[in-house]
Design an enzyme around this catalytic site. Structure first.
Site, PDB file in Angstrom:
ATOM      1  CD  GLU A 276     -60.086  85.190 -26.667  1.00  0.00           C
ATOM      2  OE1 GLU A 276     -60.471  85.682 -27.622  1.00  0.00           O
ATOM      3  OE2 GLU A 276     -58.791  85.277 -26.143  1.00  0.00           O
TER       4      GLU A 276
ATOM      5  CE  LYS B 273     -54.880  91.069 -26.327  1.00  0.00           C
ATOM      6  NZ  LYS B 273     -55.577  91.553 -27.767  1.00  0.00           N
TER       7      LYS B 273
ATOM      8  CG  HIS C 105     -55.756  54.361 -24.387  1.00  0.00           C
ATOM      9  ND1 HIS C 105     -56.019  52.889 -23.954  1.00  0.00           N
ATOM     10  CD2 HIS C 105     -56.316  54.404 -25.727  1.00  0.00           C
ATOM     11  CE1 HIS C 105     -56.597  52.394 -24.927  1.00  0.00           C
ATOM     12  NE2 HIS C 105     -56.723  53.178 -25.802  1.00  0.00           N
TER      13      HIS C 105
END
Ligand code: PA5
Length: 474
Positions: A297, A440, A326
């Site tokens: 951000e 938003k 892995h």
């Protein structure tokens, strides 16, 4: 009061050209070339701080706040079985990271007497399944809800909070419910501030002038941590130790600036568009999640400070050693050479598990006889660094002597300063998140929030191509 010293070690040999070659490693010449700019940015940050900017740098000094929060938490803790943190992004990740690092991995399953403080739950995502399950699991009669939102209006947080508040009201009635809510928000602005004042909630401050993702060392991160028994005074002491170590403007002396320089040079000059952070300790995984948000951000910005388009940023990835050996390491070792990998090691884990029961008659298992799991994990980390280096994959290692509150505080301050310096070197503003605001606002519009009518009209225009590009079952 004698201040403690920083204890993190940073080994960046494997990030240098000498180890992984000129095409992938930072050279001494590159660091020398960048050094004056690092020093200039350091002077700028210092000057800004001197006139009241860069307020996040002051949070580690607020020992009075840590004492107030500790006293409040200690006075209240035994009244509650459960603590529900409602918040998202910078309003929850720091507390989660701290609590994960400093408390028992199965803390919520421990008997109350051993646990010390209430069980800890987080409502971040407004996922109805998780929210319903959480509110159905906690003992609402003895639950403290800590709603945390700096802006005081984030849709996910306000929605989750209203759901939690409703559940509390139903269980204990509105009068008692009000006493079971603590709000952490801006001192003046925002809808939560309005509601808190109206309802008389106990409040703590989200510090003005500090972005959400830099608030872990304020009440935002410290209140939940204190309720879970974390030593928040120690957290601040560690952050101060790192701050003291980061006073120099010389790139090779200041660990935060060194990491900023390595990563910025890696991204800008060597095509390393990805930064992997890989601790070899489950307890530190939350810190990588917190850092992932901070790095993304803060630095992922379209515009430079001069208004030109730069599309800056390095994609942060989190991995966990040894599990991701892995899963991810195959890609990191043989896939595109577009990453820098930050390994995090621990010298002394807080538990020892010795292997004594290796069965006889299976010679290939003998290497584990007398081994200890922490030692295995440490050796895996060394082996990974070696294998990455052999494959010319730049990596560096941060080593903690052990995991304690001060070390966690050191990580927070180190990463914050690294991020802010990287913003300076990239010539972008590490504060604010304009790219998040669009989504938003669109959510508000789609949910019918007042004042967003025009945007809602724009959003309901069908996308180009209509149904041609949609696959529908049946
Ligand atoms: O770093 C930030 O500022 C953001 O990630 C915020 O923390 C996040 O969007 C939540 O915002 P708020 O605390 O206002 O609810």
């Amino acid at each position: 009061m004698t201040e403690q010293a920083s204890r993190l070690t940073i080994d960046y040999r494997n990030a240098m050209a000498g180890a992984v070659g000129e095409a992938h490693g930072v050279s001494d010449a590159m660091l020398d070339e960048l050094a004056p700019e690092v020093a200039r940015q350091h002077a700028r940050l210092t000057a800004e701080h001197d006139v009241g900017g860069q307020r996040w740098m002051d949070l580690p000094s607020d020992t009075a706040l840590a004492a107030e929060i500790t006293a409040f938490a200690e006075g209240q803790r035994d009244r509650y079985d459960d603590f529900v943190l409602v918040g998202i992004g910078g309003s929850s990740l720091g507390a989660i990271a701290t609590i994960q690092a400093l408390t028992h991995p199965y803390r919520n399953l421990q008997p109350a007497a051993e646990r010390g403080g209430p069980r800890f739950f987080v409502l971040d995502n407004p996922d109805p399944e998780k929210v319903a399950a959480t509110l159905g699991t906690v003992n609402l009669e003895r639950t403290l809800v800590n709603v945390v939102t700096k802006s005081g209006q984030t849709a996910e947080t306000m929605a989750n909070f209203l759901a939690a508040r409703q559940a509390l009201d139903g269980a204990v009635g509105p009068d008692r419910a009000r006493q079971q809510i603590v709000a952490t928000t801006d001192p003046e602005s925002g809808l939560l501030r309005q509601l808190a004042d109206q309802e008389g909630y106990r409040t703590f401050l989200a510090p003005p002038g500090v972005d959400g993702r830099m608030t872990v060392l304020s009440a935002v991160g410290m209140l939940p941590a204190a309720f879970c028994g974390c030593d928040i005074g120690g957290l601040l002491a560690g952050a101060r130790a790192m701050r003291a170590r980061c006073q120099s403007g010389e790139v090779r002396e200041n660990p935060a600036y060194l990491l900023a320089a390595l990563t910025v040079l890696g991204a800008a000059r060597l095509g390393k568009s990805i930064l992997v952070t890989m601790p070899y300790a489950d307890a530190l995984f939350g810190i990588t999640d917190w850092f992932r948000q901070l790095w993304a951000e803060s630095l992922g910005k379209r515009l430079a400070n001069d208004g030109s388009e730069v599309f800056a940023g390095q994609t942060p990835i989190k991995a966990l050693g040894a599990i991701d050996q892995h899963s991810q390491i195959q890609l990191y070792t043989e896939g595109p050479n577009d990453k820098q990998i930050c390994l995090i090691g621990v010298d002394a884990y807080r538990a020892r598990v010795e292997i004594t029961g290796v069965p006889a008659g299976i010679p290939d298992l003998d290497y584990l006889r007398g081994a200890e799991l922490g030692q295995l994990l440490q050796r895996e980390e060394v082996a990974t660094a070696w294998a990455l280096t052999q494959a010319k994959r730049p990596n560096f290692t941060i080593t903690a002597p052990t995991i304690d509150a001060a070390i966690v505080g050191e990580f927070f301050y180190l990463y914050e300063l690294q991020t802010v310096m990287a913003g300076g070197l990239l010539n972008v503003n590490p504060f604010g998140q304009p790219g998040v605001e669009a989504g938003k606002n669109a959510t508000y519009a789609l949910m019918g929030r007042q004042g967003y009518e025009q945007l809602r009209d724009e959003l309901t225009v069908p996308a180009a191509g209509g149904d041609r590009y949609r696959l529908v079952a049946g």
